[in-house]
Design a protein around this motif. Structure first.
Motif, PDB file in Angstrom:
ATOM      1  N   ASP A  28      -3.474  -0.952  -4.402  1.00  0.00           N
ATOM      2  CA  ASP A  28      -2.938  -1.285  -3.003  1.00  0.00           C
ATOM      3  C   ASP A  28      -3.355  -2.707  -2.646  1.00  0.00           C
ATOM      4  N   THR A  70       2.229   1.846  -3.434  1.00  0.00           N
ATOM      5  CA  THR A  70       1.241   2.092  -4.391  1.00  0.00           C
ATOM      6  C   THR A  70       1.135   3.777  -4.431  1.00  0.00           C
ATOM      7  N   ARG A  71       1.131   4.248  -3.161  1.00  0.00           N
ATOM      8  CA  ARG A  71       0.839   5.689  -2.965  1.00  0.00           C
ATOM      9  C   ARG A  71       2.132   6.614  -3.400  1.00  0.00           C
ATOM     10  N   SER A 129       0.917  -1.204  -0.048  1.00  0.00           N
ATOM     11  CA  SER A 129      -0.064  -0.047   0.198  1.00  0.00           C
ATOM     12  C   SER A 129       0.967   1.130   0.124  1.00  0.00           C
TER      13      SER A 129
END
Length: 523
Positions: free
Chosen positions: A413, A377-378, A374
């Motif tokens: 994510d 992904t950000r 996650s």
């Protein structure tokens, strides 16, 4: 317009010189600017055509920056997909590694099989049980009282330790007022009064100020219905006696004296020691079951005891499997059916299978890997656009916006891939790990499919980027072909014009000499 009259030869040579000068000026401008068309006056068609070509070239060049940003955004998303796929593969490796370990391991456990360390018979009765019970009240419960069950002059009389308290019942329905003598009279409407009304009236009278002088207090007594639908008198006192007149007949209770079955504990003397705490029985000490229960409830330390009402037995328990010594006066201890000795809780050591702690550690590693997915992904954004968290990218390929490509992103994510943190026991069984691995495989398939879509989009964008570059070059070249001058040709023209200018000047000089010959005739 000149007032000077020139000869034909001179005027002709002058015109040639002026034309040569004009051509030399135009050639010098072309050499200086490098353009053969510097304004619409030079060549309107070529000038405006070249301007249009250059304007389109400029518009396309402005689009190139956005296209270049689009290429970089796609590359960032593609690199993010590749990195996420590696993390998912690492999570797969963690789950497979957990499956290779033993699901459960043998461990030794010690269990307390029996908490009660000593149990004996109490056999002291219940000093709060029903002392007097009448017949089944049947349909009279909750309904109007049948005539004859309660007469208007009935008296309820209760005697406690020689003190007598009487309660009279007065019919307010007009069937005849109460004519007897009583310490307190209660009013009932016989046409609608129910058994519940009679019970409520009697209990209210026994807790009234008029009854406060009876010792023990009448408030310690209660009247109600037992499970057999019978009128029952209950108390926590040691002795009670009461007599009833016609009122007793209606409820099936005979006159007489009633006492709790506490004879054994009331007559018991001596001591009972549980652990380090001692209870003393006899006059002035523990005489009732209620007093014994209070003492048992006050035990402290690693020991507790209570009377099991279902079996009427005394149960002594050692906290945390502690040993408990039972002692005291022999007769007193024997009365409770418990031998004087030290009792220990029964324990048993067994070997059982418990979840492998190594698998629990791998659960933590797996969940940490999902968190990193996650986080990555950000971070896969470029110029504020992140195709891995649902953003979209709209690219324009021509100057009027009719040719464009919209690239939709997605949620990649851990949650978007269908991967959620698992509980501590998720890796305890191989079947559960297989379920986790199936989810990871699905996540990898999703990533591969998206990578393929991004790859196709990248091919389109790069092809349009190269095409736009070539189109800009074509437009610039076309505009140049229409307006650029051939410097070699213009240089040759300049040399020729300079030569022509010199020849024209010589011719003009010769023409002037012809006019000067006339002057010699006058000389």
């Amino acid at each position: 317009m000149s007032d000077v009259t020139l000869s034909k030869a001179v005027r002709s040579n002058l015109l040639h010189l002026q034309g040569t000068a004009t051509m030399m000026d135009r050639t010098q401008e072309r050499l200086a600017t490098g353009l053969k068309v510097n304004s619409a006056l030079d060549n309107p068609t070529n000038f405006f055509t070249a301007s249009s070509l250059k304007a389109r070239s400029k518009d396309l060049d402005l689009l190139m920056d956005a296209i270049s940003n689009g290429v970089q955004t796609l590359q960032a998303a593609d690199k993010g997909i590749s990195a996420i796929q590696k993390l998912v593969e690492s999570a797969q490796a963690t789950a497979r590694q957990a499956m290779q370990t033993t699901p459960r391991v043998d461990t030794t456990q010690t269990a307390v099989l029996q908490e009660a360390v000593a149990t004996g018979t109490v056999a002291i009765g219940a000093d709060s049980a029903a002392l007097a019970t009448g017949s089944d009240l049947g349909a009279n419960t909750g309904t109007d009282l049948a005539s004859g069950i309660v007469a208007h002059d009935d008296v309820f009389s209760i005697t406690v330790d020689g003190d007598v308290f009487t309660i009279g019942i007065n019919d307010t329905d007009g069937g005849g007022g109460f004519t007897g003598t009583a310490d307190l009279v209660i009013d009932l409407d016989f046409s609608s009064a129910t058994v519940d009304d009679v019970i409520a009236g009697l209990n209210g009278a026994m807790t009234s100020t008029e009854a406060a002088g009876i010792s023990p207090a009448l408030a310690d007594f209660s009247i109600g219905l037992d499970g057999a639908n019978q009128l029952a008198v209950t108390t926590s006192e040691n002795e009670i006696s009461f007599s009833l007149s016609g009122f007793a007949t209606g409820f099936g209770i005979a006159d007489g004296s009633f006492a709790p079955s506490n004879a054994q504990i009331a007559g018991l003397s001596g001591t009972l020691t549980i652990g380090t705490q001692t209870a003393t029985f006899g006059a002035g000490n523990i005489e009732t079951r209620a007093q014994l229960e209070d003492w048992l409830a006050g035990l402290t330390g690693d020991v507790s005891a209570e009377i099991d009402t279902s079996s009427d037995t005394l149960v002594v328990t050692g906290a945390n499997g502690a040993s408990v010594a039972i002692g005291g006066t022999l007769d007193t201890v024997a009365a409770f059916g418990i031998a004087q000795q030290t009792y220990s809780a029964q324990t048993e050591t067994t070997t059982v299978n418990v979840p492998n702690p190594v698998r629990r550690e791998m659960v933590e590693q797996y969940n940490a890997m999902l968190e990193q997915i996650s986080n990555l992904t950000r971070d896969a954004s470029y110029n504020g656009v992140n195709l891995l968290i649902g953003d979209s990218l709209d690219l324009i390929f021509n100057e009027d916006g009719t040719s464009r490509l919209n690239i939709e992103g997605g949620q990649f994510d851990a949650a978007g891939l269908g991967l959620t943190p698992v509980a501590n026991e998720a890796f305890d069984e191989n079947a559960d790990i297989e379920t986790v691995l199936d989810g990871l495989k699905g996540a990898i398939d999703s990533l591969r499919a998206q990578a393929s879509r991004f790859g196709s989009n990248m091919s389109v964008v790069e092809a349009r980027q190269n095409f736009t570059k070539e189109m800009i070059n074509t437009l610039e070249t076309g505009a140049a072909d229409l307006t650029l001058a051939d410097t070699n040709e213009e240089a040759a023209n300049m040399l020729a014009l300079q030569t022509r200018q010199q020849l024209s000047q010589t011719a003009l000089s010769l023409a002037s000499q012809a006019d000067q010959a006339v002057l010699r005739l006058f000389g």
